[in-house]
Design a protein around this motif. Sequence first.
Motif, short mmCIF file in Angstrom:
data_model
loop_
_atom_site.label_atom_id
_atom_site.label_comp_id
_atom_site.label_asym_id
_atom_site.label_seq_id
_atom_site.Cartn_x
_atom_site.Cartn_y
_atom_site.Cartn_z
N VAL A 48 1.16 12.86 -44.46
CA VAL A 48 1.41 14.30 -44.63
C VAL A 48 1.99 14.56 -46.01
CG1 VAL A 48 2.65 16.31 -43.72
CG2 VAL A 48 1.79 14.55 -42.15
N ALA A 49 1.45 15.53 -46.71
CA ALA A 49 1.91 15.85 -48.06
C ALA A 49 3.41 16.14 -48.08
CB ALA A 49 1.14 17.05 -48.60
N GLY A 50 4.08 15.68 -49.13
CA GLY A 50 5.52 15.87 -49.23
C GLY A 50 5.94 17.32 -49.11
N TRP A 51 5.20 18.22 -49.78
CA TRP A 51 5.61 19.64 -49.75
C TRP A 51 5.52 20.21 -48.34
CZ3 TRP A 51 2.38 23.30 -47.85
CH2 TRP A 51 1.00 23.04 -47.85
N LEU A 52 4.53 19.76 -47.54
CA LEU A 52 4.39 20.26 -46.18
C LEU A 52 5.45 19.63 -45.28
CD1 LEU A 52 2.86 21.91 -44.07
CD2 LEU A 52 1.22 20.01 -43.87
N ASN A 53 5.69 18.35 -45.44
CA ASN A 53 6.68 17.64 -44.64
C ASN A 53 8.08 18.21 -44.88
OD1 ASN A 53 8.14 15.74 -43.18
ND2 ASN A 53 7.13 13.98 -44.08
N GLU A 54 8.50 18.26 -46.13
CA GLU A 54 9.84 18.76 -46.44
C GLU A 54 9.92 20.28 -46.29
OE1 GLU A 54 12.35 17.04 -46.66
OE2 GLU A 54 11.67 15.04 -47.23
N GLY A 55 8.83 20.97 -46.60
CA GLY A 55 8.84 22.42 -46.43
C GLY A 55 9.04 22.82 -44.98
N LEU A 56 8.35 22.14 -44.07
CA LEU A 56 8.54 22.42 -42.64
C LEU A 56 9.95 22.07 -42.19
CD1 LEU A 56 5.20 21.29 -40.97
CD2 LEU A 56 6.26 23.55 -40.77
N ALA A 57 10.49 20.94 -42.68
CA ALA A 57 11.84 20.54 -42.29
C ALA A 57 12.86 21.56 -42.76
CB ALA A 57 12.16 19.16 -42.85
N GLU A 58 12.70 22.05 -43.99
CA GLU A 58 13.60 23.08 -44.50
C GLU A 58 13.41 24.40 -43.74
OE1 GLU A 58 15.61 23.18 -47.87
OE2 GLU A 58 15.87 21.19 -47.00
N PHE A 59 12.18 24.73 -43.44
CA PHE A 59 11.85 25.98 -42.76
C PHE A 59 12.45 26.01 -41.36
CE2 PHE A 59 8.87 28.66 -40.28
CZ PHE A 59 8.94 29.84 -41.01
N LEU A 60 12.38 24.88 -40.65
CA LEU A 60 12.77 24.84 -39.24
C LEU A 60 14.22 24.41 -39.02
CD1 LEU A 60 9.56 23.15 -37.78
CD2 LEU A 60 10.23 25.55 -37.53
N GLU A 61 14.92 24.02 -40.09
CA GLU A 61 16.29 23.55 -39.86
C GLU A 61 17.20 24.70 -39.41
OE1 GLU A 61 18.58 23.60 -44.16
OE2 GLU A 61 17.43 21.83 -43.66
N GLU A 62 16.86 25.91 -39.78
CA GLU A 62 17.57 27.08 -39.28
C GLU A 62 16.76 27.68 -38.14
OE1 GLU A 62 20.46 28.17 -39.96
OE2 GLU A 62 20.99 27.79 -42.05
N PRO A 63 17.38 28.06 -37.02
CA PRO A 63 16.64 28.74 -35.96
C PRO A 63 16.03 30.03 -36.48
CG PRO A 63 18.80 28.05 -35.19
CD PRO A 63 18.80 27.86 -36.68
N ALA A 64 14.93 30.46 -35.87
CA ALA A 64 14.27 31.70 -36.29
C ALA A 64 15.24 32.85 -36.22
CB ALA A 64 13.06 31.97 -35.39
N GLY A 65 15.16 33.74 -37.19
CA GLY A 65 16.05 34.90 -37.20
C GLY A 65 16.65 35.11 -38.57
N ALA A 66 17.80 35.77 -38.60
CA ALA A 66 18.42 36.17 -39.86
C ALA A 66 18.82 34.97 -40.72
CB ALA A 66 19.65 37.04 -39.58
N ALA A 67 19.32 33.91 -40.09
CA ALA A 67 19.76 32.74 -40.86
C ALA A 67 18.59 32.10 -41.58
CB ALA A 67 20.44 31.73 -39.94
#
Length: 212
Positions: A111-130
Amino acid sequence: HFRLSYDGDREELLSGGYDLVLQTLEDGYAEYAGLFGVRLAEGGAPAIEVVLLERGEFDDLTGLGHWAGGAYDGRIRVPVTDLGTEQQRLVRVLRHELVHAFVQEAGGHGVAGWLNEGLAEFLEEPAGAARAAAIERSREKVSATAMRSLKELSGSLSSFGSVDEIRAAYAQSVSFVAWIEHWYGERVLFQMVEGCRDGAKVGDTFKERTGV
């Protein structure tokens, strides 16, 4: 789904911290299993190993700099200095590293680094304002730095020279993941991960699923 290891002399990890870590991980597991469409540590498979380390031990073991909040190398490894003051950070890091475990299970090692790390950064906060606030901070950082091509971001983001370059690469990755999610829906992100297991390039999967 998890087996937690840490220095038994660190009593603060037993006073509420143990439950916090495991609850965070189990909550993340339930969320990510639905998103990625895979399940780990079930059907006789071993539990996911999680190791809490002193900062110095973490640095020596992983070879990463002080910028790294955690690592996943088949085990989730997280440095913890003072649990009482680090709980909010710890929750984000545990969620982030758990995403990497799901990416590897769903997409393999290609998996490409940008997709792997991008998803990890994207999902580390629960959906919503944070999450929205975190993405906005990343966009501001991207606007102040030179952009890299996706080809440059396809490998390990930790390979860039300076801490500023690494952080900029992470910011660009999560900003791009958020852009794809906004315009094409989150499902295509997980389909791109899944395609990697079959040897498909992320760009080819994206085009197949969106027509763009």
